[in-house]
Design a protein around this motif. Structure first.
Motif, short mmCIF file in Angstrom:
data_model
loop_
_atom_site.label_atom_id
_atom_site.label_comp_id
_atom_site.label_asym_id
_atom_site.label_seq_id
_atom_site.Cartn_x
_atom_site.Cartn_y
_atom_site.Cartn_z
N VAL A 191 1.11 -1.39 0.02
CA VAL A 191 0.15 0.07 0.03
C VAL A 191 1.02 1.27 -0.05
O VAL A 191 1.97 1.33 0.97
CB VAL A 191 -0.88 -0.02 1.13
N HIS A 192 0.75 2.09 -0.85
CA HIS A 192 1.38 3.16 -1.08
C HIS A 192 1.57 4.27 0.18
O HIS A 192 0.38 4.32 0.94
CB HIS A 192 1.29 4.17 -2.22
N PRO A 193 2.41 4.59 0.51
CA PRO A 193 2.57 5.65 1.66
C PRO A 193 1.46 6.84 1.60
O PRO A 193 1.15 7.14 2.84
CB PRO A 193 3.87 6.16 1.92
N SER A 194 1.32 7.13 0.51
CA SER A 194 0.52 8.44 0.27
C SER A 194 -0.97 8.11 0.67
O SER A 194 -1.60 9.18 1.22
CB SER A 194 0.53 8.65 -1.17
N GLN A 195 -1.31 6.65 0.94
CA GLN A 195 -2.74 6.51 1.33
C GLN A 195 -2.75 6.62 2.83
O GLN A 195 -3.58 7.45 3.54
CB GLN A 195 -2.90 4.96 1.06
N ARG A 196 -1.65 6.28 3.52
CA ARG A 196 -1.58 6.58 5.02
C ARG A 196 -1.49 8.14 5.36
O ARG A 196 -2.05 8.49 6.08
CB ARG A 196 -0.24 5.91 5.72
N ALA A 197 -0.59 8.75 4.48
CA ALA A 197 -0.53 10.17 4.66
C ALA A 197 -1.99 11.20 4.29
O ALA A 197 -2.35 11.98 5.19
CB ALA A 197 0.21 10.73 3.69
N LEU A 202 -6.84 13.49 6.92
CA LEU A 202 -8.03 13.66 7.10
C LEU A 202 -8.53 13.55 8.67
O LEU A 202 -9.72 13.41 9.00
CB LEU A 202 -8.88 12.77 6.23
N GLY A 203 -7.81 13.33 9.38
CA GLY A 203 -7.80 13.08 10.88
C GLY A 203 -7.90 11.93 11.53
O GLY A 203 -8.40 11.63 12.65
N LEU A 204 -7.52 10.93 10.77
CA LEU A 204 -7.79 9.23 11.23
C LEU A 204 -6.38 9.20 12.25
O LEU A 204 -5.23 9.58 11.67
CB LEU A 204 -7.67 8.33 9.94
N SER A 205 -6.48 8.46 13.05
CA SER A 205 -5.53 8.23 13.96
C SER A 205 -4.78 6.81 13.16
O SER A 205 -5.16 6.48 12.20
CB SER A 205 -5.81 7.59 15.38
N GLY A 206 -3.46 6.53 13.76
CA GLY A 206 -2.91 5.35 13.24
C GLY A 206 -3.44 4.07 13.35
O GLY A 206 -3.58 3.49 12.26
N PRO A 207 -4.11 3.69 14.29
CA PRO A 207 -4.90 2.51 14.18
C PRO A 207 -6.18 2.56 13.40
O PRO A 207 -6.52 1.58 12.59
CB PRO A 207 -5.64 2.23 15.81
N GLN A 208 -6.96 3.88 13.38
CA GLN A 208 -7.91 3.93 12.43
C GLN A 208 -7.39 3.90 10.68
O GLN A 208 -7.97 3.29 9.97
CB GLN A 208 -8.72 4.97 12.62
N HIS A 212 -9.04 0.88 8.54
CA HIS A 212 -10.00 1.65 7.40
C HIS A 212 -9.51 1.67 6.12
O HIS A 212 -10.07 1.59 5.01
CB HIS A 212 -10.54 2.59 7.87
N VAL A 213 -8.03 1.92 6.08
CA VAL A 213 -7.38 2.19 4.71
C VAL A 213 -6.65 1.02 4.28
O VAL A 213 -6.55 0.70 2.97
CB VAL A 213 -6.75 3.71 4.90
N VAL A 214 -5.45 0.76 5.10
CA VAL A 214 -4.53 -0.13 4.75
C VAL A 214 -4.98 -1.63 4.70
O VAL A 214 -4.65 -2.23 3.53
CB VAL A 214 -3.30 0.15 5.64
N LEU A 215 -5.48 -2.16 5.80
CA LEU A 215 -6.01 -3.50 5.76
C LEU A 215 -6.79 -3.67 4.54
O LEU A 215 -6.68 -4.95 4.01
CB LEU A 215 -6.31 -3.66 6.98
N PRO A 216 -8.02 -3.11 4.26
CA PRO A 216 -8.73 -3.60 3.22
C PRO A 216 -8.07 -3.66 1.90
O PRO A 216 -8.39 -4.34 1.09
CB PRO A 216 -9.96 -2.20 3.11
#
Length: 300
Positions: A191-197, A202-208, A212-216
């Motif tokens: 998963v590209h780092p830009s997805q995390r960034a 957008l205000g999501l925490s690391g676990p969120q 919601h973004v990386v694992l799916p």
């Protein structure tokens, strides 16, 4: 184009009538050539397969030891005797596949997440996860089974089971979770780092962000290799017979020990093949489907 009379409301309505699509002669010729080529390819493949199969069959049946081999490995009487017992033992293999498969997916995902945690505070967890995967990926499954099945009861721990089925399943989970963890880790790191960034902006925490973004995205990308690992796990459930659990392999071994004929092993092998082929074809179908969607831009 023709103009229709005005409607009851006094407004003029325009309608177009389109003629049915008629393909050109050149397109019809191309399609005809494709059909002819497909029929020719299919015919050549069928003839080639028939010739190869016939040659192999003749080479085997005309070998000097074929009569003895047929009696020892392909005896219809012992096959009919062994099949019901092998199928009864196969139920244990299927239960192990269901339970161990679910446990492997959960444990493998947790180990992969532990290996991808960031920050110096998580270094001990990352080190333990790395040592676990390195150890159990390098340890042969048979040795792991022997160590768990015979080593755990030798400790005489209170409350620890000595059931060979549970201990054998534990060894399968320990080994396969290391392989599955690496599959999940590869998906997470793809998963590209830009997805995390973007998620953090957008205000999501690391676990969120992870949930919601990386694992799916990661799980969707590694579905084909995960299915391949489950196919391998299905076959390796037969190794619990080492511990004395009466599965399909051990049931075949019991019949073979009584008759001194190896046909029951062939029956057990064919039963496993009959289960593995549909799963393999399903894996291929999933892989091709995801490749098509990725090519069309349907998967991020």
């Amino acid at each position: 184009m023709r103009k229709t009379p005005a409607g009851q409301d006094g407004t003029a309505q325009d309608a177009t009538t389109q003629d049915a699509y008629i393909p050109s002669a050149r397109r019809l010729e191309r399609e005809r050539i494709k059909r002819v080529r497909a029929r020719r390819t299919t015919a050549i493949a069928a003839v080639s397969t028939l010739v190869t199969g016939t040659a192999l069959f003749l080479a085997i049946v005309n070998s000097p030891g074929w009569s003895r081999t047929r009696e020892t490995f392909f005896n219809a009487h012992y096959a009919r005797e062994a099949l019901p017992k092998v199928l009864d033992g196969l139920l244990l293999n299927l239960r192990l596949l269901a339970v161990c498969g679910a446990a492997v997916l959960v444990l493998g995902l947790l180990i992969a997440i532990a290996r991808t945690l960031r920050g110096p505070v998580f270094f001990p967890l990352r080190a333990l996860a790395t040592a676990y995967t390195d150890f159990f990926r390098g340890l042969p499954l048979v040795i792991c089974l022997l160590m768990v099945v015979f080593g755990v009861p030798a400790l005489r721990l209170q409350g620890v089971t000595t059931d060979p089925v549970l201990l054998g399943g534990t060894a399968l989970v320990l080994t396969y979770s290391a392989y599955v963890a690496e599959v999940f880790r590869a998906g997470i790191e793809s998963v590209h780092p830009s997805q995390r960034a973007a998620a953090r902006s957008l205000g999501l925490s690391g676990p969120q962000t992870l949930r919601h973004v990386v694992l799916p995205q990661a799980v969707r990308r590694v579905v084909p290799p995960l299915l391949n690992d489950l196919v391998s796990l299905q076959k390796d459930t037969g190794l619990v017979s080492i511990a004395g659990a009466v599965d399909a392999v051990y049931a075949a071994q019991i019949v073979a020990a009584k008759s001194f004929n190896y046909t029951p092993y062939v029956v057990a092998g064919l039963v496993f093949v009959a289960l593995t082929i549909p799963m393999t074809r399903f894996t291929d179908w999933i892989t091709a489907r995801m490749d098509r969607r990725r090519a069309q831009g349907g998967i991020v």
